[in-house]
Each structure stands twice: as C-alpha cells, then as structure tokens.
Design a protein around this motif. Structure first.
Motif: not given
Length: 203
Positions: A51-74
C-alpha cells in the motif's frame, strides 16, 4: 523496492554507528531494543510496497531516524568530552532537525504522489545537508579516536604498566611543576621518599 532498500540501509547504518559509539564509550550495546525498533520500522516500510503512501512512509522513516540520531547525540553528550564530542553531538542534532524538517515537508511541500527521487528544492537541500553532516561526523569520529589514542600513549609514557606508578620522567615533570608552584606562591613544600626492601620480589 529501491526506496525501501535505501531506507533499510540508512537505518542499519544509523544503528551500527550508535552501537559503535556505545562500545567506544565502554557501555553495553543495546542490541535488542534497537533491533526491535529497526525490525518494526522495516516491517512498516515493507508494508508500503503493498500500500504505497509516500507521505506516511516519509514520516515513519524520518521519525525512526530522528529517534536514533537523538539517542546517539544524548550518548555522546553524556559520555564524550572535548571538541570532537561536541562536534559529533552538534552534527547529530543538526541531522535530527533536518530529518524532522524533511518529514514535515512531505506533508506541506511534497505532493501525495511525490517520489523520493524527484529533485525538488526540498529534496536537494535535504540530500546536501545530510551529506555535509556525514562529512562532519567523519571528522568528529576521527578526532575523537585520535584523542583516545593520544591519551593511551600519554598513559603508557607516564605510568608503569605493572604498578601504575609514575615513571621517572613523569615524577621529574610533576616535581618541577610543584617546585614552580612553591616558588610562585611560597607555600610549604614537602618531599617524601619511601624505600621498600626486597621490592624486586614483588615487581
């Protein structure tokens, strides 16, 4: 399929970088937690093949990456020190801002049928800033590693490997510093010498 593969590789790289930093700082590697997050994210991203949905896919991907990056910065801010650690943490925070901006842009700038490979202004800015941040992270990691090596060499040069006592050179240097401090401030200065009999039997 190409987009999902790219997402998976970026998530894997982000996770491995985080695990490497944990080991560098002597912390236990949290494989299970991040493995579960990565698998869940990949499962969701794979679902978008059906079920391709570009917008939702971008939010899921960027959200997961952001969580990982913020944990790394901490992690780096908590355990790192010096310019290199601040450079890495600052760059990771910059990456988080870019990722959040990219996720939001998928709703307010991109169209519903947009493609990750469309060279829009937002996409170009995202790729350029991300590439620049990767360069800064590489420099920061090299600086932090070289600082660690310098500290280890300094320890080897100033401490006896068996006893941990100062070497002759380090004792003379410390003595000179204390003597200079005594001359500057005029406070009492004492020197204690110990002679241990039969120390060769221990050392």
């Amino acid at each position: 399929v190409v987009a999902q593969t790219g997402n998976a590789l970026l998530l894997t790289g982000c996770g491995l970088f985080y695990f490497g930093s944990q080991r560098f700082f002597g912390r236990p590697v949290t494989w299970r937690l991040w493995g579960a997050i990565a698998l869940l994210s990949l499962a969701v991203l794979t679902w978008f093949l059906i079920r391709p949905d570009y917008r939702v896919r971008m939010v899921v991907f960027t959200g997961t990456m952001t969580a990982c990056v913020l944990a790394h910065a901490r992690l780096v801010l908590r355990d790192g020190r010096g310019f290199a650690a601040r450079l890495i943490a600052g760059t990771l925070l910059l990456q988080a801002v870019v990722l959040v901006g990219r996720g939001l842009a998928s709703f307010w700038v991109d169209g519903a049928q947009s493609s990750r490979f469309a060279m829009t202004t937002v996409q170009t800015a995202y790729i350029a800033s991300y590439c620049f941040s990767v360069l800064l992270l590489s420099v920061g990691v090299l600086l932090m590693a070289s600082e660690r090596v310098r500290e280890e060499f300094e320890l080897l040069a100033t401490r006896d490997a068996l006893t941990g006592a100062l070497t002759r050179r380090a004792v003379l240097q410390a003595g000179g510093e204390e003597f200079d401090r005594w001359r500057r401030y005029g406070q009492p200065l004492s020197l204690v010498l110990l002679d241990i009999d039969h120390f060769k039997q221990v050392n």
